[in-house]
Design a protein around this motif. Structure first.
Motif, PDB file in Angstrom:
ATOM      1  N   VAL A   1      37.808 -96.929  84.901  1.00 45.20           N
ATOM      2  CA  VAL A   1      37.775 -95.856  85.877  1.00 45.20           C
ATOM      3  C   VAL A   1      38.697 -94.722  85.440  1.00 45.20           C
ATOM      4  O   VAL A   1      38.538 -93.577  85.873  1.00 45.20           O
ATOM      5  CB  VAL A   1      38.167 -96.383  87.274  1.00 45.20           C
TER       6      VAL A   1
ATOM      7  N   ARG B   1      37.927-100.840  86.555  1.00 44.71           N
ATOM      8  CA  ARG B   1      37.616-100.842  87.987  1.00 44.71           C
ATOM      9  C   ARG B   1      38.058-102.166  88.607  1.00 44.71           C
ATOM     10  O   ARG B   1      37.777-103.232  88.083  1.00 44.71           O
ATOM     11  CB  ARG B   1      36.123-100.626  88.211  1.00 44.71           C
TER      12      ARG B   1
ATOM     13  N   ARG C   1      32.268 -93.110  89.942  1.00 39.08           N
ATOM     14  CA  ARG C   1      31.224 -94.111  90.188  1.00 39.08           C
ATOM     15  C   ARG C   1      29.831 -93.538  89.970  1.00 39.08           C
ATOM     16  O   ARG C   1      28.901 -94.276  89.670  1.00 39.08           O
ATOM     17  CB  ARG C   1      31.327 -94.642  91.624  1.00 39.08           C
TER      18      ARG C   1
ATOM     19  N   GLN D   1      39.373 -94.122  94.321  1.00 41.44           N
ATOM     20  CA  GLN D   1      38.993 -95.163  93.375  1.00 41.44           C
ATOM     21  C   GLN D   1      40.183 -95.658  92.561  1.00 41.44           C
ATOM     22  O   GLN D   1      40.104 -96.712  91.938  1.00 41.44           O
ATOM     23  CB  GLN D   1      37.890 -94.640  92.443  1.00 41.44           C
TER      24      GLN D   1
END
Length: 299
Positions: free
Chosen positions: A19, A47, A88, A192
C-alpha cells in the motif's frame, strides 16, 4: 505483555502487494552545519501489515514518519527519494509531488497519523465531539451535523469509548481514553495507512496492553496498514509482522519479527535485543565500548 496474533503477516501477503513504497528517501536539516537525519530509507508496507520501526531516541524515526506524511517543517527538507501510495482502486500517488490542496485532501482520508505525545494534543477548551467533528468538516463539508455526530459516535464505539464522552472535555478523560480518542480521530475517514508515533509511551503497562489490543483488532476489522514507531523493541516483537531497525538515520535491518528475534544480523539490533533484561536466567554482560560507532559484543 503478550498479544497473540494468528497467521502473523498473512493478511499483507494475501492482499497482493504493498500500500506504500518508500524508496531512497533522505531528509536533511539545513542548519549551519547540515545534518542528514534520514539517509536512503527503503521499505514497502503491505496491506493489512503492521510494520514496526525501532531505534534509539534521535535516530530519525519521527523525522521519517513526518517526511512520509509531508509534515516536516524548515529547516527539515526532503533531499531525495520517492514515497508512493498504492490506492485500492489501482492508482498510484506520488506523495512528494502533491500540491497543497491535493495533499490536504490526501491526509487523513488515505494516510493518517497518531502523533507522539498525542494525549496532550487535544484542545483543552473544546469537547471531544467538537474536535472530532472539525476533522470531518475539514474534509467533507457536505456532511450535515447529524451525520457527523453519528460518525463520531461510531468511531468512539470502535475504540472502546462510550459515545457519551463526545460531550466531555479532554481533562475529564483518563490518559488511556484520550489516547483512544486520538486513534478514533485518525480513523474517522477510514484511511488505508495509519502511522503511530510512540502512541503508548506515557501509558502504564495495563492500559498499554488494552490500547495495543484495540489497534490489532481494528487493523483486522478495517484492513488498514500500520507503521508503529517506538524505541521499545520487545513491544514491536509482540505486535509487528515485520520490524525495521534504524541507527543514525539509516534502516540497518528489516526482517520478519520472528526472524529478527531469533537471528538478528546487525550488531546494533542484537544490542537492542540484549538491552532488555529477562525475568529468568543469567544476567548478560553487554557493554558498549567508548567508540559510539562500535556495537560489537563484549565478553
Amino acid at each position: 505483555m503478550t498479544i497473540h496474533l494468528e497467521d502473523r503477516g498473512q493478511a499483507a501477503k494475501a492482499a497482493g502487494g504493498p500500500v506504500l513504497t518508500v524508496k531512497n528517501l533522505s531528509v536533511v536539516y539545513e542548519t549551519e552545519h547540515p545534518v542528514t537525519a534520514v539517509h536512503n530509507a527503503n521499505f514497502e508496507l503491505g496491506r493489512g501489515e503492521i510494520l514496526g520501526l525501532a531505534g534509539e531516541s534521535g535516530c530519525g524515526k519521527t523525522t521519517l514518519a513526518y517526511a512520509i506524511n509531508r509534515l516536516h517543517q524548515p529547516p527539515a527538507r526532503i533531499s531525495s527519494g520517492q514515497v508512493t501510495f498504492h490506492d485500492r482502486d489501482g492508482s498510484d500517488v506520488n506523495l512528494l509531488q502533491l500540491e497543497d490542496e491535493a495533499l490536504r485532501r490526501f491526509r487523513w482520508s488515505k494516510l493518517s497519523m497518531v502523533f507522539q505525545g498525542a494525549m496532550n494534543a487535544l484542545n483543552p477548551v473544546r469537547t471531544i465531539g467538537g474536535q472530532l467533528e472539525d476533522t470531518l468538516r475539514a474534509h467533507d463539508s457536505s456532511l450535515r451535523k447529524p451525520a457527523r455526530q453519528a460518525r463520531c459516535a461510531e468511531v468512539l464505539t470502535r475504540v472502546g469509548v462510550d459515545p457519551g464522552r463526545l460531550r466531555s472535555y479532554p481533562h475529564e478523560l483518563s490518559g488511556g481514553m484520550r489516547q483512544r480518542v486520538m486513534i478514533a480521530m485518525a480513523m474517522l475517514l477510514e484511511p488505508q495507512v495509519m502511522i503511530m508515533d510512540e502512541p503508548t509511551t506515557a501509558l502504564d503497562v495495563v492500559v498499554q496492553r488494552d490500547i495495543l489490543r484495540e489497534v490489532v483488532r481494528l487493523k483486522e476489522e478495517l484492513d488498514f496498514a500500520v507503521i508503529f514507531i517506538t524505541h521499545d523493541l520487545p513491544l514491536l516483537l509482540e505486535i509487528s509482522d515485520r520490524i525495521a531497525v534504524m541507527l543514525r538515520g539509516e534502516i540497518v535491518e528489516l526482517e520478519q519479527a520472528e526472524t529478527l528475534y531469533s537471528s538478528a544480523k546487525h550488531p546494533y539490533t542484537r544490542k537492542l535485543l540484549a538491552s532488555f533484561p529477562s525475568l529468568s536466567g543469567d544476567r548478560g554482560a553487554f557493554i558498549r565500548s567508548g567508540d559510539h560507532n562500535n556495537f560489537e559484543e563484549q565478553p
